[in-house]
Write a protein that holds these residues in place. Structure first.
Motif, PDB file in Angstrom:
ATOM      1  N   LEU A   3       0.810  -1.220   0.000  1.00  0.00           N
ATOM      2  CA  LEU A   3       0.000   0.000   0.000  1.00  0.00           C
ATOM      3  C   LEU A   3       0.847   1.276   0.000  1.00  0.00           C
ATOM      4  O   LEU A   3       0.562   2.194  -0.779  1.00  0.00           O
ATOM      5  CB  LEU A   3      -0.985  -0.013   1.176  1.00  0.00           C
ATOM      6  CG  LEU A   3      -1.883   1.220   1.300  1.00  0.00           C
ATOM      7  CD1 LEU A   3      -2.721   1.422   0.036  1.00  0.00           C
ATOM      8  CD2 LEU A   3      -2.773   1.096   2.533  1.00  0.00           C
ATOM      9  N   PRO A   4       1.885   1.387   0.849  1.00  0.00           N
ATOM     10  CA  PRO A   4       2.682   2.623   0.797  1.00  0.00           C
ATOM     11  C   PRO A   4       3.282   2.879  -0.591  1.00  0.00           C
ATOM     12  O   PRO A   4       3.296   4.021  -1.058  1.00  0.00           O
ATOM     13  CB  PRO A   4       3.777   2.385   1.839  1.00  0.00           C
ATOM     14  CG  PRO A   4       3.182   1.420   2.793  1.00  0.00           C
ATOM     15  CD  PRO A   4       2.307   0.530   1.963  1.00  0.00           C
ATOM     16  N   ALA A  10       0.736   6.740  -6.824  1.00  0.00           N
ATOM     17  CA  ALA A  10      -0.409   7.632  -7.056  1.00  0.00           C
ATOM     18  C   ALA A  10       0.055   9.079  -7.171  1.00  0.00           C
ATOM     19  O   ALA A  10      -0.504   9.859  -7.957  1.00  0.00           O
ATOM     20  CB  ALA A  10      -1.432   7.485  -5.924  1.00  0.00           C
ATOM     21  N   ARG A  11       1.073   9.442  -6.415  1.00  0.00           N
ATOM     22  CA  ARG A  11       1.611  10.804  -6.472  1.00  0.00           C
ATOM     23  C   ARG A  11       2.186  11.102  -7.858  1.00  0.00           C
ATOM     24  O   ARG A  11       2.004  12.200  -8.382  1.00  0.00           O
ATOM     25  CB  ARG A  11       2.664  11.002  -5.375  1.00  0.00           C
ATOM     26  CG  ARG A  11       2.553  12.304  -4.740  1.00  0.00           C
ATOM     27  CD  ARG A  11       3.165  12.489  -3.368  1.00  0.00           C
ATOM     28  NE  ARG A  11       4.379  11.801  -3.054  1.00  0.00           N
ATOM     29  CZ  ARG A  11       4.443  10.668  -2.353  1.00  0.00           C
ATOM     30  NH1 ARG A  11       3.335  10.089  -1.924  1.00  0.00           N
ATOM     31  NH2 ARG A  11       5.594  10.123  -2.071  1.00  0.00           N
ATOM     32  N   ASP A  49       1.732  11.431   0.521  1.00  0.00           N
ATOM     33  CA  ASP A  49       3.110  11.460   1.017  1.00  0.00           C
ATOM     34  C   ASP A  49       3.136  11.186   2.517  1.00  0.00           C
ATOM     35  O   ASP A  49       3.953  10.411   3.002  1.00  0.00           O
ATOM     36  CB  ASP A  49       3.761  12.814   0.712  1.00  0.00           C
ATOM     37  CG  ASP A  49       5.203  12.876   1.153  1.00  0.00           C
ATOM     38  OD1 ASP A  49       5.912  11.851   1.041  1.00  0.00           O
ATOM     39  OD2 ASP A  49       5.640  13.942   1.611  1.00  0.00           O
ATOM     40  N   PHE A  50       2.225  11.811   3.251  1.00  0.00           N
ATOM     41  CA  PHE A  50       2.164  11.576   4.696  1.00  0.00           C
ATOM     42  C   PHE A  50       1.787  10.126   4.987  1.00  0.00           C
ATOM     43  O   PHE A  50       2.445   9.440   5.774  1.00  0.00           O
ATOM     44  CB  PHE A  50       1.156  12.523   5.358  1.00  0.00           C
ATOM     45  CG  PHE A  50       0.848  12.154   6.771  1.00  0.00           C
ATOM     46  CD1 PHE A  50       1.747  12.443   7.788  1.00  0.00           C
ATOM     47  CD2 PHE A  50      -0.319  11.468   7.097  1.00  0.00           C
ATOM     48  CE1 PHE A  50       1.476  12.077   9.100  1.00  0.00           C
ATOM     49  CE2 PHE A  50      -0.595  11.100   8.405  1.00  0.00           C
ATOM     50  CZ  PHE A  50       0.302  11.408   9.407  1.00  0.00           C
ATOM     51  N   PHE A  51       0.723   9.650   4.337  1.00  0.00           N
ATOM     52  CA  PHE A  51       0.218   8.317   4.652  1.00  0.00           C
ATOM     53  C   PHE A  51       1.133   7.189   4.209  1.00  0.00           C
ATOM     54  O   PHE A  51       1.229   6.176   4.890  1.00  0.00           O
ATOM     55  CB  PHE A  51      -1.201   8.124   4.100  1.00  0.00           C
ATOM     56  CG  PHE A  51      -2.238   8.847   4.907  1.00  0.00           C
ATOM     57  CD1 PHE A  51      -2.502   8.482   6.215  1.00  0.00           C
ATOM     58  CD2 PHE A  51      -2.940   9.906   4.368  1.00  0.00           C
ATOM     59  CE1 PHE A  51      -3.441   9.150   6.983  1.00  0.00           C
ATOM     60  CE2 PHE A  51      -3.889  10.586   5.125  1.00  0.00           C
ATOM     61  CZ  PHE A  51      -4.135  10.211   6.431  1.00  0.00           C
ATOM     62  N   ASP A  70       9.678   7.246  -3.123  1.00  0.00           N
ATOM     63  CA  ASP A  70       8.917   8.225  -2.346  1.00  0.00           C
ATOM     64  C   ASP A  70       9.501   9.629  -2.490  1.00  0.00           C
ATOM     65  O   ASP A  70       8.786  10.563  -2.853  1.00  0.00           O
ATOM     66  CB  ASP A  70       8.825   7.800  -0.876  1.00  0.00           C
ATOM     67  CG  ASP A  70       8.090   8.832  -0.047  1.00  0.00           C
ATOM     68  OD1 ASP A  70       6.898   9.066  -0.305  1.00  0.00           O
ATOM     69  OD2 ASP A  70       8.719   9.424   0.854  1.00  0.00           O
ATOM     70  N   PRO A  71      10.813   9.814  -2.241  1.00  0.00           N
ATOM     71  CA  PRO A  71      11.339  11.169  -2.442  1.00  0.00           C
ATOM     72  C   PRO A  71      11.283  11.614  -3.910  1.00  0.00           C
ATOM     73  O   PRO A  71      11.096  12.796  -4.191  1.00  0.00           O
ATOM     74  CB  PRO A  71      12.789  11.088  -1.961  1.00  0.00           C
ATOM     75  CG  PRO A  71      13.002   9.749  -1.389  1.00  0.00           C
ATOM     76  CD  PRO A  71      11.793   8.920  -1.662  1.00  0.00           C
TER      77      PRO A  71
END
Length: 188
Positions: A3-4, A10-11, A49-51, A70-71
């Motif tokens: 999920l993460p 998604a971003r 990003d937070f989640f 992520d980054p």
């Protein structure tokens, strides 16, 4: 894919309609509507990003993919906004160039580390930098091209607020480079 990592991906995807709608915000009839929809998309993307980080840490779902992507997803989202902000005259080009140059530098360091089998996750200062950029982008999207006059020159509110992320960008870039100087010194 956990999920993460899906939230991270998604971003990347949300950056496309965000940029399209923000560029369309110059239209006279639907400009404000497009800007506010792009704001909603940016807020949703920022929340991912937070989640993704929260879920990855809480459920021990941290992966090398997440540490790298992520980054990168953050960079794509933020740089996309800043490039369009330059186009819309919200901020001057030099601000966007500083952010872009730092991101290329850090990505280069990450590539050097990866060549040695190491993965470098984002540090706290880098996270503060990204958070401050996202907050300023959200404020700029809320208020639009509003400006104030100072020293016989008009400055947009976004330009003034962007000084904080620019300072954090320079500071975190310096810290990151200083901590990774051994990658530059090694000739192999």
């Amino acid at each position: 894919m956990n999920l993460p990592n899906r939230l991270t991906m998604a971003r990347f995807i949300l950056a496309v309609p965000f940029v399209f709608l923000l560029q369309e915000s110059t239209h006279e009839t639907m400009g404000t509507t497009f800007r506010l929809i792009s704001l909603a998309i940016f807020v949703i993307a920022s929340l991912t990003d937070f989640f993704d980080g929260y879920i990855a840490r809480k459920y021990n779902l941290i992966t090398d993919f997440g540490k790298i992507m992520d980054p990168l997803a953050d960079k794509i989202l933020v740089i996309s906004a800043l490039v369009v902000f330059v186009q819309l005259d919200y901020i001057p080009a030099w601000m966007s160039i500083i952010v872009l140059a730092r991101e290329f530098l850090i990505s280069g360091i990450r590539i050097l580390a990866a060549a040695k089998g190491e993965v470098i996750a984002a540090g706290n200062l880098g996270k503060y930098k990204t958070t401050s950029q996202m907050i300023v982008i959200i404020i700029a999207l809320l208020i639009g091209p509003m400006s104030i006059q100072f020293f016989n020159r008009n400055f947009t509110i976004a330009e003034i607020l962007m000084l904080i992320p620019v300072i954090l960008t320079i500071w975190s870039g310096w810290e990151y480079t200083f901590n990774a100087k051994h990658y530059f010194m090694d000739s192999k």
